[in-house]
Each structure stands twice: as structure tokens, then as C-alpha cells.
Write an enzyme that holds these catalytic residues in place. Sequence first.
Site, PDB file in Angstrom:
ATOM      1  N   LYS A  97       8.481  -1.352 -64.749  1.00  0.00           N
ATOM      2  CA  LYS A  97       8.415  -1.252 -63.290  1.00  0.00           C
ATOM      3  C   LYS A  97       8.077  -2.622 -62.697  1.00  0.00           C
ATOM      4  O   LYS A  97       7.694  -3.535 -63.440  1.00  0.00           O
ATOM      5  CB  LYS A  97       7.351  -0.224 -62.887  1.00  0.00           C
ATOM      6  CG  LYS A  97       5.954  -0.553 -63.410  1.00  0.00           C
ATOM      7  CD  LYS A  97       4.996   0.619 -63.257  1.00  0.00           C
ATOM      8  CE  LYS A  97       3.636   0.285 -63.823  1.00  0.00           C
ATOM      9  NZ  LYS A  97       2.747   1.461 -63.882  1.00  0.00           N
ATOM     10  N   TYR A 107      -4.543 -28.535 -45.100  1.00  0.00           N
ATOM     11  CA  TYR A 107      -4.888 -27.837 -43.860  1.00  0.00           C
ATOM     12  C   TYR A 107      -6.394 -27.714 -43.702  1.00  0.00           C
ATOM     13  O   TYR A 107      -7.118 -27.505 -44.670  1.00  0.00           O
ATOM     14  CB  TYR A 107      -4.297 -26.433 -43.867  1.00  0.00           C
ATOM     15  CG  TYR A 107      -2.837 -26.389 -43.510  1.00  0.00           C
ATOM     16  CD1 TYR A 107      -2.380 -26.839 -42.281  1.00  0.00           C
ATOM     17  CD2 TYR A 107      -1.915 -25.889 -44.423  1.00  0.00           C
ATOM     18  CE1 TYR A 107      -1.027 -26.789 -41.957  1.00  0.00           C
ATOM     19  CE2 TYR A 107      -0.564 -25.824 -44.105  1.00  0.00           C
ATOM     20  CZ  TYR A 107      -0.130 -26.280 -42.868  1.00  0.00           C
ATOM     21  OH  TYR A 107       1.196 -26.225 -42.554  1.00  0.00           O
TER      22      TYR A 107
END
Length: 369
Positions: A36, A260
Amino acid sequence: MSISTGILTINLDAIASNWRFLSKLAASSEVAAVIKANAYSVGAKTVAENLFQAGCRSFFVTTLEEAFDIKSVLPESAEIYILGGVRNGDENVFEREKFIPVIFSVEMLRRWKKYAYQQGARLKTAIKVDTGMSRFGIQFEEFIAELESSATNDINLVLYISHLACADDNAYSLNKQQKEKFESLNKKVKSIYPNVKSSLANSSGIFLGSEWQFDLVRPGAALYGINPHSNLANPLRPAINLRLPVLQIKTIEMQATVGYSATASVNSGSRLAVVAGGYADGIHRTLGEKPQGYCCGQLVEAIGRVSMDTTIFDVSSVNASDEMILESGIEVIGDCITLDDLTRKNKSLGYEVLTSMGSRYRRIYVRKQ
Ligand SMILES: *Cc1c(COP(=O)(O)O)cnc(C)c1O
């Protein structure tokens, strides 16, 4: 063309050899593969083909879309189980494609039975029973009541499963309780559906011992090299390597802030490497708050905030030329920093590390003995 995204190298031989290792460990059970979430993000199609070649015949995914994805590469003899069950209206697709739903509620079971009855088809069916995790699954008592009230032949029950809540630690008594509950079902279910298989163990469950293995085991994580036990050495082969290419190197001339919000600063003379790979690639999840890596054989650390597409590493201490660093990139998962190391350091889960691997990484498949 040079590669400007992270490079995720997946060793298919290691995955196949992990599957064979589990087959030896669970010698009297069928060993399926749970692929999955795009095979825990390493690539479901390639892993499916590779494991079919190794001898695997049963594959578990979660959604219908994932089932279609792997069906395109698997021969007819492969069985595809869908853990997410069958949604109202999808029954005909399951029948046509021979997908086997793992049914987890009485309502879904009745709807599927009704459909099978209308079609006059004994459709292959799997059922998930809750034995103590309280996630999805038919309640244990409900399942018994359902079996007792309708011992019909309108479906072909091929598998019933349950899932362990604490399989990665053999000290939990819940494992034993769940096993005993599961065992108590065996006789009853098999008296109605003689060919049904039972399955309790995920990767970690296999390692609890042969009593937990029943007719079929469902490893996912272990195939990709994740340690099945939190407190034992990892017996599996690592299967992945993640290398982030260096896009730019700069030597700082005057003390400056990095990234940042200017959360970090460096002195003049510092050398910084900007690498491809940021939070859009799951870097926080995969590498933790303070990513580390190996650059030309030396340990380096990220500095400042991770951006969407890039992360900055301080490579001041690396004894190599800019060209050499550009050439080698920074290895963040591999021989030097393993999945297990990352999991320990960040107190995270190998599962989360793997499934957070960015979709835009270039996936390269190799076969290395
Ligand atoms: C994901 C999943 C597995 C595989 O679990 P691992 O711990 O990765 O081995 C097995 N069974 C079910 C029902 C699952 O949802």
C-alpha cells in the site's frame, strides 16, 4: 541530463531477499506482501513485479486505485486484496477485476453478499476482524453472530485477518490476548469455509514466533528493511539510499544569516551547500528537525530553516573541493546513516520516514547482491 531532485535508490535484490528471509521464518505460512501507499513510497509496480518473480502471489493494497496500479504489471495468478474494503457501487468493478475486498463491517459484508447473490457468483472475499486494536474491523462478537446466523455459501471466504496492536514489542500481553481470541475463531470459521486461510501477523508479528503466523503473513515494513522489533538488532537488509544533489555551493564572505526568518547565522569563511530537497519532499519527516548527511565521507548538518524545495547544509568542515562536493551530493540515508539510525535519533517511525519520501524524488532501481 543531470538530476536536480533527490535520488532515491532502491535495491530490488534486498527487497526480494527480505521476502525470502521472511519466507524461511514463516516456513509453514504463505508470505504475502503489503504494498500500500506506493509500496511505502518506494514504488508499488516495480516492487510488485520484483516480488512476484521472487515467488510472492498475494498482494495487499489499501485503495482501488492502488489495486489498478499493480494489476497492470502482475500476471493473472496474483491475488490482489484491497484493505479498504469495497465501497457502495464499486462491487461490479471488484467482480470484473477479480479484486478481493477485505471487508471490515457487517453492513459491507451484507451488501457484498447481496451483490454476489444477485450475480449468482461466489465471489472471493476476505474479512477483517477486530481482536483488540479497535481500529477498523468487524467486531469479534458481531462476526461470530454473523457466521452463526448465515452459514451460507453465497460468498467464497478465502481469508480472514486480524491485526496486532503491539507486535513490535513481545513484552505486551495484548499480543497473546489477541492471538487467543483469533485462535478461538479458527475452528468455527473453518467448519463453514473449509478452504479459508487465517492471517494475524504483520512484519513484527512474524517475529513473535510461529504461533502467530497462521496460514498467511502480511509483511510490509520488513520488506523495505525497517526493523520489525524496537528492542532487537535488525535482521533485514537495508533497501534504500537517499542522496540529495548539491545545487550550489557558496563561501560566505561576511558574517550572514541563513535561510527564512534568519534563524541561524554563519561566520565569514563558512561554506554552505544548497541541496535539492525541502519540506515539499518530506524532509522534516524523513530526516527530522536537524537533518544530517554524509558529504565526501564526512558528517555534515543542515543549518537554518528547511525551505520548500531546498535545504542548506554547512559543509565548512568538509575536506574536499567544491567540484568534489557538487559531484558527490549529500547522502542522507544509506550505509552511513541508516533508516534505523534516523528512527532512533528522531524518535520517529521507520514507516513515517519511508512514506514521507517525496513523490518528485527520482527513483532508481538497482539489483545489488
Ligand atoms: C499495513 C498493514 C500491514 C503491514 O504492516 P507492517 O507493519 O508494515 O508489516 C499488514 N496488515 C494490515 C491490515 C495492514 O494495514
